[in-house]
Design a protein around this motif. Structure first.
Motif, PDB file in Angstrom:
ATOM      1  N   ALA A 114       0.844  -1.105   0.081  1.00  0.00           N
ATOM      2  CA  ALA A 114      -0.076   0.045   0.107  1.00  0.00           C
ATOM      3  C   ALA A 114       0.798   1.210   0.070  1.00  0.00           C
ATOM      4  O   ALA A 114       2.070   1.163   0.533  1.00  0.00           O
ATOM      5  CB  ALA A 114      -0.912  -0.147   1.326  1.00  0.00           C
TER       6      ALA A 114
ATOM      7  N   ARG B 122     -10.778  -3.817   5.130  1.00  0.00           N
ATOM      8  CA  ARG B 122     -11.464  -2.962   4.342  1.00  0.00           C
ATOM      9  C   ARG B 122     -10.890  -2.849   2.985  1.00  0.00           C
ATOM     10  O   ARG B 122     -11.616  -2.862   2.025  1.00  0.00           O
ATOM     11  CB  ARG B 122     -11.267  -1.209   5.218  1.00  0.00           C
ATOM     12  CG  ARG B 122     -12.470  -1.386   6.476  1.00  0.00           C
ATOM     13  CD  ARG B 122     -12.269  -0.120   7.089  1.00  0.00           C
ATOM     14  NE  ARG B 122     -12.988  -0.033   8.421  1.00  0.00           N
ATOM     15  CZ  ARG B 122     -14.247   0.513   8.467  1.00  0.00           C
ATOM     16  NH1 ARG B 122     -14.648   0.752   7.345  1.00  0.00           N
ATOM     17  NH2 ARG B 122     -14.660   0.382   9.751  1.00  0.00           N
ATOM     18  N   ILE B 123      -9.583  -3.042   2.695  1.00  0.00           N
ATOM     19  CA  ILE B 123      -8.888  -2.895   1.684  1.00  0.00           C
ATOM     20  C   ILE B 123      -9.584  -4.231   0.822  1.00  0.00           C
ATOM     21  O   ILE B 123      -9.824  -4.158  -0.130  1.00  0.00           O
ATOM     22  CB  ILE B 123      -7.251  -3.020   1.807  1.00  0.00           C
ATOM     23  CG1 ILE B 123      -6.809  -1.938   2.218  1.00  0.00           C
ATOM     24  CG2 ILE B 123      -6.761  -3.390   0.408  1.00  0.00           C
ATOM     25  CD1 ILE B 123      -5.201  -1.837   2.314  1.00  0.00           C
ATOM     26  N   ASN B 124      -9.471  -5.283   1.451  1.00  0.00           N
ATOM     27  CA  ASN B 124      -9.844  -6.716   0.702  1.00  0.00           C
ATOM     28  C   ASN B 124     -11.360  -6.548   0.472  1.00  0.00           C
ATOM     29  O   ASN B 124     -11.580  -6.946  -0.695  1.00  0.00           O
ATOM     30  CB  ASN B 124      -9.830  -7.696   1.750  1.00  0.00           C
ATOM     31  CG  ASN B 124      -8.524  -8.313   1.896  1.00  0.00           C
ATOM     32  OD1 ASN B 124      -7.577  -8.071   0.980  1.00  0.00           O
ATOM     33  ND2 ASN B 124      -8.178  -9.040   3.049  1.00  0.00           N
TER      34      ASN B 124
ATOM     35  N   ARG C 181      -3.554  -2.087  -5.349  1.00  0.00           N
ATOM     36  CA  ARG C 181      -3.018  -1.615  -4.360  1.00  0.00           C
ATOM     37  C   ARG C 181      -3.476  -0.194  -3.736  1.00  0.00           C
ATOM     38  O   ARG C 181      -3.940   0.643  -4.524  1.00  0.00           O
ATOM     39  CB  ARG C 181      -1.505  -1.018  -4.907  1.00  0.00           C
ATOM     40  CG  ARG C 181      -0.623  -2.210  -5.294  1.00  0.00           C
ATOM     41  CD  ARG C 181       0.545  -1.477  -6.075  1.00  0.00           C
ATOM     42  NE  ARG C 181       1.460  -2.697  -6.568  1.00  0.00           N
ATOM     43  CZ  ARG C 181       2.020  -2.424  -7.743  1.00  0.00           C
ATOM     44  NH1 ARG C 181       1.926  -1.154  -8.378  1.00  0.00           N
ATOM     45  NH2 ARG C 181       2.693  -3.425  -8.366  1.00  0.00           N
ATOM     46  N   ALA C 182      -3.828  -0.305  -2.495  1.00  0.00           N
ATOM     47  CA  ALA C 182      -4.386   0.530  -1.793  1.00  0.00           C
ATOM     48  C   ALA C 182      -3.616   1.977  -1.401  1.00  0.00           C
ATOM     49  O   ALA C 182      -2.309   1.938  -1.563  1.00  0.00           O
ATOM     50  CB  ALA C 182      -4.771   0.092  -0.326  1.00  0.00           C
TER      51      ALA C 182
ATOM     52  N   LEU D 249      -3.244   4.874   1.067  1.00  0.00           N
ATOM     53  CA  LEU D 249      -3.836   5.314   2.572  1.00  0.00           C
ATOM     54  C   LEU D 249      -3.397   6.778   2.640  1.00  0.00           C
ATOM     55  O   LEU D 249      -2.228   7.144   2.683  1.00  0.00           O
ATOM     56  CB  LEU D 249      -3.329   4.506   3.706  1.00  0.00           C
ATOM     57  CG  LEU D 249      -3.481   3.087   3.400  1.00  0.00           C
ATOM     58  CD1 LEU D 249      -2.639   2.279   4.791  1.00  0.00           C
ATOM     59  CD2 LEU D 249      -4.807   2.630   3.417  1.00  0.00           C
TER      60      LEU D 249
ATOM     61  N   VAL E 141     -11.533  -4.029  -2.846  1.00  0.00           N
ATOM     62  CA  VAL E 141     -10.779  -4.915  -4.062  1.00  0.00           C
ATOM     63  C   VAL E 141     -11.701  -5.836  -4.564  1.00  0.00           C
ATOM     64  O   VAL E 141     -11.756  -6.139  -5.729  1.00  0.00           O
ATOM     65  CB  VAL E 141      -9.397  -5.550  -3.523  1.00  0.00           C
ATOM     66  CG1 VAL E 141      -8.906  -6.373  -4.641  1.00  0.00           C
ATOM     67  CG2 VAL E 141      -8.479  -4.357  -3.479  1.00  0.00           C
TER      68      VAL E 141
ATOM     69  N   ILE F 215      -8.344   5.091   1.219  1.00  0.00           N
ATOM     70  CA  ILE F 215      -9.027   5.136   2.528  1.00  0.00           C
ATOM     71  C   ILE F 215      -8.260   6.337   3.246  1.00  0.00           C
ATOM     72  O   ILE F 215      -6.974   6.381   3.390  1.00  0.00           O
ATOM     73  CB  ILE F 215      -8.421   3.838   3.119  1.00  0.00           C
ATOM     74  CG1 ILE F 215      -9.242   2.636   2.602  1.00  0.00           C
ATOM     75  CG2 ILE F 215      -8.868   3.758   4.727  1.00  0.00           C
ATOM     76  CD1 ILE F 215      -8.949   1.161   3.251  1.00  0.00           C
TER      77      ILE F 215
ATOM     78  N   VAL G 183       0.586  -5.794   5.808  1.00  0.00           N
ATOM     79  CA  VAL G 183       0.637  -4.855   4.748  1.00  0.00           C
ATOM     80  C   VAL G 183       1.921  -4.294   4.761  1.00  0.00           C
ATOM     81  O   VAL G 183       2.643  -3.936   5.730  1.00  0.00           O
ATOM     82  CB  VAL G 183      -0.372  -3.714   5.380  1.00  0.00           C
ATOM     83  CG1 VAL G 183      -0.013  -2.660   4.241  1.00  0.00           C
ATOM     84  CG2 VAL G 183      -1.764  -4.254   5.358  1.00  0.00           C
TER      85      VAL G 183
ATOM     86  N   ASN H 214      -8.095   2.484  -7.877  1.00  0.00           N
ATOM     87  CA  ASN H 214      -7.451   1.872  -6.399  1.00  0.00           C
ATOM     88  C   ASN H 214      -8.020   2.350  -5.141  1.00  0.00           C
ATOM     89  O   ASN H 214      -8.523   3.465  -5.155  1.00  0.00           O
ATOM     90  CB  ASN H 214      -5.858   2.531  -6.333  1.00  0.00           C
ATOM     91  CG  ASN H 214      -4.876   2.180  -7.504  1.00  0.00           C
ATOM     92  OD1 ASN H 214      -5.167   2.783  -8.502  1.00  0.00           O
ATOM     93  ND2 ASN H 214      -4.156   1.455  -7.114  1.00  0.00           N
ATOM     94  N   PRO H 215      -7.968   1.466  -4.155  1.00  0.00           N
ATOM     95  CA  PRO H 215      -9.085   1.627  -2.862  1.00  0.00           C
ATOM     96  C   PRO H 215      -8.130   2.900  -2.365  1.00  0.00           C
ATOM     97  O   PRO H 215      -7.056   2.859  -2.110  1.00  0.00           O
ATOM     98  CB  PRO H 215      -8.617   0.426  -2.154  1.00  0.00           C
ATOM     99  CG  PRO H 215      -8.229  -0.741  -3.254  1.00  0.00           C
ATOM    100  CD  PRO H 215      -7.725  -0.120  -4.103  1.00  0.00           C
TER     101      PRO H 215
END
Length: 250
Positions: A3, A112-114, A50-51, A53, A117, A77, A25, A74-75
């Motif tokens: 990430a 939350r990432i999972n 790939r998140a 953050l 995705v 957050i 992570v 991409n995620p």
């Protein structure tokens, strides 16, 4: 799991690193320039997992807007210090996927990432069934014909990328970028082939059918799919439509 992390307060980086690494992570800390010059690679196939953050700052909303304008799926957050419903609503409206309030827990970040995705790839549930194989999106190793098979860290990363795109052809480059793209130490070109071979052997050894499940589509890449016998119509149901893969019925 890797990430990108923007945390402008350097004093918070060590504790955040420890929390994320304990949850599996691998964080790559970036600066303000990332939002101007570092987004292009994330628009390439395979990199959407790939998140990003984003720690709280005066530029948070502008950074979110920049990410989405660049075409990144991409995620995203946002990591906030305190609850603020108005600011949270604004972040979500500008394209953030989620907002987490301190104290930041690595396990929650991963979940939350999972979730983001798998929904991006069309999977609402925590797992997908492909023939005799059950693939999980929460970090668990797969189950094949009722038995769990143990995968190494790299094997799991490659397998999960195939599972997220089950029944679709994924290029070797896309798999490579998803697994190694952020690593400064790039391995040799055949590494994906080696891991695919290992995955096939483990799956075939556990599967009642003996199927390897990972198909090579020459000139295009690899595809995780059930063997043909799982897609054939029931001979006793003449005239019935072609049976759907187990994944579609899960």
């Amino acid at each position: 799991m890797r990430a990108y992390v923007f945390e402008p307060r350097e004093k918070r980086q060590p504790s955040l690193t420890a929390e994320l690494e304990n949850a599996g992570v691998e964080p790559l800390f970036v600066g303000e320039d990332f939002f101007e010059t570092g987004l292009a690679p994330l628009t390439q196939p395979g990199n959407e997992v790939r998140a990003i953050l984003i720690g709280e700052s005066d530029n948070t909303h502008a950074q979110i807007r920049t990410i989405r304008k660049a075409g990144c799926a991409n995620p995203v957050i946002v990591l906030r210090d305190f609850r603020n419903s108005q600011d949270t609503s604004a972040a979500l409206d500008r394209g953030a996927d989620d907002v987490i309030v301190s104290p930041i827990k690595g396990s929650e970040v991963v979940s939350r990432i999972n979730s983001i995705v798998r929904r991006f790839h069309g999977h609402a549930a925590e797992s997908v069934e492909v023939g005799e194989l059950t693939a999980f999106f929460d970090g668990r190793d797969p189950i094949v014909s009722g038995a769990r098979i143990k995968l190494s860290k790299r094997e799991h990363s490659i397998f999960q990328h195939l599972a997220l795109n089950s029944n679709r052809v994924i290029s070797k480059n896309a798999i490579y970028d998803a697994v190694y793209g952020m690593s400064a130490d790039q391995p040799f070109d055949k590494v994906i082939d080696v891991y695919i071979c290992k995955l096939r052997k483990k799956i075939a050894a556990a599967a009642t059918s003996g199927s390897q499940y990972i198909e090579t589509v020459h000139g295009r890449g690899y595809k995780l799919s059930a063997p043909e016998e799982f897609d054939l119509p029931n001979p006793e149901q003449q005239g019935s439509p072609r049976a759907r893969p187990l994944e579609a019925r899960a």
